[in-house]
Design a protein around this motif. Structure first.
Motif, PDB file in Angstrom:
ATOM      1  N   MET A   1       0.843  -1.449  -0.047  1.00 55.25           N
ATOM      2  CA  MET A   1       0.201   0.012   0.261  1.00 55.25           C
ATOM      3  C   MET A   1       0.905   1.317   0.073  1.00 55.25           C
ATOM      4  SD  MET A   1      -2.971   1.001   2.756  1.00 55.25           S
ATOM      5  CE  MET A   1      -2.146   2.886   2.884  1.00 55.25           C
TER       6      MET A   1
ATOM      7  N   LEU B   1       0.817   5.669   0.191  1.00 50.90           N
ATOM      8  CA  LEU B   1       0.051   7.031   0.611  1.00 50.90           C
ATOM      9  C   LEU B   1       1.217   7.901  -0.049  1.00 50.90           C
ATOM     10  CD1 LEU B   1      -0.530   6.787   4.444  1.00 50.90           C
ATOM     11  CD2 LEU B   1      -2.010   6.432   2.603  1.00 50.90           C
ATOM     12  N   THR B   2       0.365   9.171  -0.470  1.00 56.65           N
ATOM     13  CA  THR B   2       1.311  10.182  -0.910  1.00 56.65           C
ATOM     14  C   THR B   2       2.193  10.710   0.149  1.00 56.65           C
ATOM     15  OG1 THR B   2      -0.886  11.262  -1.743  1.00 56.65           O
ATOM     16  CG2 THR B   2       0.921  12.653  -1.650  1.00 56.65           C
TER      17      THR B   2
ATOM     18  N   TRP C   1       4.634  11.864   2.452  1.00 60.53           N
ATOM     19  CA  TRP C   1       3.848  12.474   3.801  1.00 60.53           C
ATOM     20  C   TRP C   1       4.071  14.038   3.917  1.00 60.53           C
ATOM     21  CZ3 TRP C   1       5.650   8.278   7.671  1.00 60.53           C
ATOM     22  CH2 TRP C   1       5.268   7.059   7.199  1.00 60.53           C
TER      23      TRP C   1
ATOM     24  N   VAL D   1       5.260  15.395  11.032  1.00 59.78           N
ATOM     25  CA  VAL D   1       4.620  15.579  10.038  1.00 59.78           C
ATOM     26  C   VAL D   1       3.220  14.810   9.449  1.00 59.78           C
ATOM     27  CG1 VAL D   1       5.090  14.734   7.334  1.00 59.78           C
ATOM     28  CG2 VAL D   1       6.899  15.397   8.671  1.00 59.78           C
ATOM     29  N   ILE D   2       2.998  13.677  10.293  1.00 51.46           N
ATOM     30  CA  ILE D   2       1.664  13.069  10.207  1.00 51.46           C
ATOM     31  C   ILE D   2       0.674  13.864  11.101  1.00 51.46           C
ATOM     32  CG2 ILE D   2       0.687  10.758  10.850  1.00 51.46           C
ATOM     33  CD1 ILE D   2       3.470   9.284  10.470  1.00 51.46           C
TER      34      ILE D   2
ATOM     35  N   LYS E   1       2.147  15.922   1.253  1.00 49.01           N
ATOM     36  CA  LYS E   1       0.728  15.910   1.513  1.00 49.01           C
ATOM     37  C   LYS E   1       0.287  16.849   2.658  1.00 49.01           C
ATOM     38  CE  LYS E   1      -3.467  14.328   2.236  1.00 49.01           C
ATOM     39  NZ  LYS E   1      -4.652  14.669   1.194  1.00 49.01           N
ATOM     40  N   ARG E   2       1.511  16.774   3.931  1.00 50.59           N
ATOM     41  CA  ARG E   2       1.160  17.607   5.014  1.00 50.59           C
ATOM     42  C   ARG E   2       1.250  19.280   4.613  1.00 50.59           C
ATOM     43  NH1 ARG E   2      -1.672  18.271   8.571  1.00 50.59           N
ATOM     44  NH2 ARG E   2      -1.326  15.975   9.275  1.00 50.59           N
TER      45      ARG E   2
ATOM     46  N   TRP F   1       4.508   4.894  10.136  1.00 46.88           N
ATOM     47  CA  TRP F   1       3.005   5.103  10.307  1.00 46.88           C
ATOM     48  C   TRP F   1       2.268   4.823  11.556  1.00 46.88           C
ATOM     49  CZ3 TRP F   1       0.087   8.825   7.722  1.00 46.88           C
ATOM     50  CH2 TRP F   1      -1.280   8.402   8.040  1.00 46.88           C
ATOM     51  N   TRP F   2       2.473   3.221  11.495  1.00 49.60           N
ATOM     52  CA  TRP F   2       1.587   2.641  12.520  1.00 49.60           C
ATOM     53  C   TRP F   2       1.971   2.878  14.179  1.00 49.60           C
ATOM     54  CZ3 TRP F   2      -2.837  -0.025  11.868  1.00 49.60           C
ATOM     55  CH2 TRP F   2      -3.290  -0.312  10.511  1.00 49.60           C
TER      56      TRP F   2
ATOM     57  N   ARG G   1       0.493  20.366   1.775  1.00 45.38           N
ATOM     58  CA  ARG G   1      -0.830  20.873   1.096  1.00 45.38           C
ATOM     59  C   ARG G   1      -2.024  21.062   1.920  1.00 45.38           C
ATOM     60  NH1 ARG G   1      -2.085  16.638  -3.012  1.00 45.38           N
ATOM     61  NH2 ARG G   1      -0.042  15.621  -2.838  1.00 45.38           N
ATOM     62  N   LEU G   2      -2.117  20.050   3.234  1.00 49.43           N
ATOM     63  CA  LEU G   2      -2.930  20.200   4.118  1.00 49.43           C
ATOM     64  C   LEU G   2      -2.801  21.447   5.051  1.00 49.43           C
ATOM     65  CD1 LEU G   2      -3.566  16.833   5.488  1.00 49.43           C
ATOM     66  CD2 LEU G   2      -5.191  18.086   4.353  1.00 49.43           C
TER      67      LEU G   2
ATOM     68  N   MET H   1       4.081   1.611   2.038  1.00 49.17           N
ATOM     69  CA  MET H   1       4.457   1.234   3.341  1.00 49.17           C
ATOM     70  C   MET H   1       5.316   0.121   3.574  1.00 49.17           C
ATOM     71  SD  MET H   1       2.168   3.179   4.985  1.00 49.17           S
ATOM     72  CE  MET H   1       0.683   2.823   6.260  1.00 49.17           C
TER      73      MET H   1
END
Lengths: 470, 470
Positions: free
Chosen positions: A1, A3-4, A6, A203-204, A9-10, A166-167, A12-13, A139
């Motif tokens: 899997m 994800l963009t 990170w 970042v997350i 993405k952060r 991530w987890w 952009r958010l 991942m």
């Protein structure tokens, strides 16, 4: 899997949120991203590319922070070198990891030019290439490699994937929450998982890292009082030093002092709780991408001495010989170029064998006793060094202590204690103190007094170095 | 990838925390788990087993809550039946999903015995078997099936995996945070994703669900004032009804009114913000396991009318014909037994095609215009019904409105408006109001006044039913 990417993405958010506070200067995620891309362009001029193993010798500063992110943006797999190691130790890791490029921060120019057979590069003056950044983080891709401090045997390179990070970050969030205005103070080394995991969470979660070059107790105390910082990661010596200078309550915003690197004494917990310091015990290691068992904050007072429960995505159980076994998506992909050690690290059902021993109480709380290798077997009796250490720490003149096995003709092994004292210790009185609290076979046969105990970069006591003294 | 059975894990982590508040009775996770296992034992006596598709006709009550969890504990894949459907519609879904067992709550005994060719069972009086519960939830296993409300074409069974629910819950948490004392009020149907996602978050976060049988505006208003509830999911009619009875500010603990099921008017947002109501716009659907684009709370005031940005694990972009495309781990595995529809739902690069049209502004915020199928094409001009609706909602006597296409010989289509009015509307004045604000071709040619607008169970306006009236 996948994800963009990170950081992309952060940005952009929440481009305008604070990402880094270093030497009292604040920078937003957008500003950091611009700086990171420039560093990535410089790294690219040295041929850094997707999938390449790259060694990084840095410290807790802005330059290293940018390098870490820049290497990730290029898809490099960063081998984090502990800057307290000798040239020989560094060389071992570089060769073992088969890295293709080595980078360093300015401060280490002496170390890296003096004795090393490898060429280290500083990117400061390099030209900026227009390099392609990775669009996604998969991942199961290795994001970082850290060599275990090697309290026993040769250091092994722990492969931490993006999924592991991530987890770990989301598992921590499910336990500790995520509150508007959160920020995390990082005074632990960023080349160690306790520090790197703070960068990942930043970042997350979209929260600032307050990055400190070193643990300056006066500065940290001030920051905890300011309301700017809501979380901090510490080892017990840091907590003790904060207690030593503690004068008035911390700011109400400050909500978690996450304790790793071994358990604190009961008296330290009590001292913290009396002062309203939200000390939260946790258990984890390089192989678990930081904390994996943590005491829920609301139960911190009820279960002093426990490391807590496995975070939501993880599991803990006790295996053979009371060994602590772990499972979950934050557990490493394996040891780099070392299939044998990887195979040995997991049991047939895929549980990671920590090498630590402990037990789980009736309410499901984990108590960590010690490293299996630290167990003292004296006349057939198992002696747990931490048990004796906890007793000795209750003594008003004992500041720090480590109990180790000393070879003995009669008993096989006997316990001896290394102590960092507060003031003068009356040996007869200390012995009497032990007699009241410990079975005879557990009382240390020798007490050695030291200025400091030998520790790893992550502040774990190096018991093997104490044993060497015997 | 697998995680431990979520409910079992949650019970081990926080047995004493409140899981459910229904009819003012609180139950802990531990208590709920005992009740769930009993229901699971009853379900097992009807042969429910791991991997079986089972239909559930329930409502927002404790029994249904327990059934949902009990079915998951047995590994059943629950097909959630909308209790407002006719017997014919229910029969279609049961046959389409090829379910092996059908269960219902007491209230529906008339509905299920009257017209159905399938046998529905009530488990209340069943014996309790000692059934094996699943130990793990695999992320790619189907956890729930929900038929899309079918504003166009035949209903399709959306397969939501455990992974979809997990990523939705954690993605939401990364945007909205997780604060000690959080709780979520569920007055939206639990057979719909807006409700079921609250049950999932409850277990993953360890927070209580305040389950309400229906949206009783006085009760909800009281709960938001009590400090017990910190989050609520609403559709715009619920927000409007709360505004209608609003008297004094809500409790400071109440921190998020998550709005789904279509955008609210600008005036509603302004009314909420004036009253300190933390309204947060979101965009999502059954296929995305609830919200996937949400306005960050801190930007809710700056971007009124926007649905926000894609949550951390997700991505949004605009495709051909201005269609909104989505990617991310909360997007459904596909439509049950319908490969053709599944294939059509995704483009060649794996983006989910929402069928909604919209745009993304320069700051990266998504604005949803409407369903592609709702677009009105009049004399070659594209007319967006929501644009006209937003204008009409500014009129003091317009409470609710839907604009749809009416066939027209000359223009192909013309816009007409269905209005729920406050008091008496002066048509000439309304027309003049439109003239000042809309190009001539956009002004509805007819205004129809209704008591209520036809809506789906999730409170979406059924435009096709309005079109049928023309």
């Amino acid at each position: 899997m996948e994800l963009t990417n990170w950081l992309a993405k952060r940005v952009r958010l929440s481009p305008g949120k604070t990402a880094l506070v270093f030497q009292d200067k604040q920078e937003t995620f957008s500003e950091i991203y611009d700086a990171v891309r420039e560093v990535a362009g410089k790294l690219a001029s040295f041929g850094v590319r997707d999938g390449m193993y790259v060694a990084l010798l840095g410290k807790n500063d802005r330059d290293t922070f940018l390098m870490i992110h820049a290497l990730a943006q290029l898809g490099a797999r960063t081998v984090f070198l502990n800057n307290r190691l000798t040239a020989t130790e560094i060389l071992f890791q570089i060769e073992d990891a088969r890295v293709e490029r080595c980078f360093y921060a300015d401060d280490f120019v002496d170390k890296v030019t003096a004795n090393l057979a490898v060429s280290f590069t500083c990117v400061k003056e390099a030209p900026v290439l227009d390099a392609p950044l990775v669009s996604n983080f998969a991942m199961d891709t290795v994001a970082s490699v850290m060599y275990t401090s090697g309290t026993t045997g040769k250091p092994k390179g722990v492969m931490q994937t993006f999924g592991n990070h991530w987890w770990s970050a989301t598992g921590s969030m499910l336990n500790l929450g995520l509150v508007a205005g959160d920020s995390w103070l990082c005074a632990v080394p960023i080349f160690h998982i306790s520090g790197l995991s703070i960068l990942m969470r930043s970042v997350i979660y979209g929260i600032p890292v307050y990055l400190e070059e070193r643990f300056d107790v006066e500065r940290v105390d001030k920051l905890l009082r300011s309301g700017e910082v809501t979380m901090i990661s510490v080892v017990s010596t840091m907590a003790q030093r904060l207690l030593d200078v503690f004068q008035a309550p911390y700011h109400a915003n400050f909500r978690c002092m996450l304790l790793g690197g071994g358990p604190a004494s009961k008296s330290m917990f009590e001292a913290c709780f009396e002062r309203g310091i939200p000390l939260v015990q946790s258990f984890g290691m390089t192989e678990t991408a930081s904390q994996i068992v943590t005491l829920p904050p609301e139960e911190a007072l009820l279960k002093i001495g426990s490391a807590g429960k496995a975070l939501f995505p993880a599991e803990v159980k006790i295996g053979e010989h009371d060994e602590i076994l772990l499972k979950g998506p934050s557990i490493m992909a394996g040891y780099l170029h070392n299939e044998e050690a990887t195979t040995k690290a997991f049991d047939v059902d895929g549980w990671f064998q920590t090498g630590d021993i402990g037990y789980i109480d009736d309410d499901g709380f984990l108590f960590v006793l010690e490293r299996r290798s630290d167990l003292i077997i004296s006349g057939g009796e198992n002696i747990y060094p931490t048990e004796i250490e906890h007793v000795l720490l209750e003594h008003p003149n004992v500041r720090e202590v480590a109990v180790v096995a000393s070879p003995d003709v009669e008993w096989g092994e006997i316990p001896v204690a290394f102590i960092v004292a507060n003031g003068v210790v009356d040996l007869a009185q200390l012995y009497e103190f032990c007699q009241k609290r410990l079975a005879k076979f557990k009382i240390p046969r020798q007490f050695y007094f030291l200025e400091t105990l030998p520790k790893t970069a992550s502040q774990k006591i190096q018991r093997h170095r104490l044993k060497e003294r015997l």
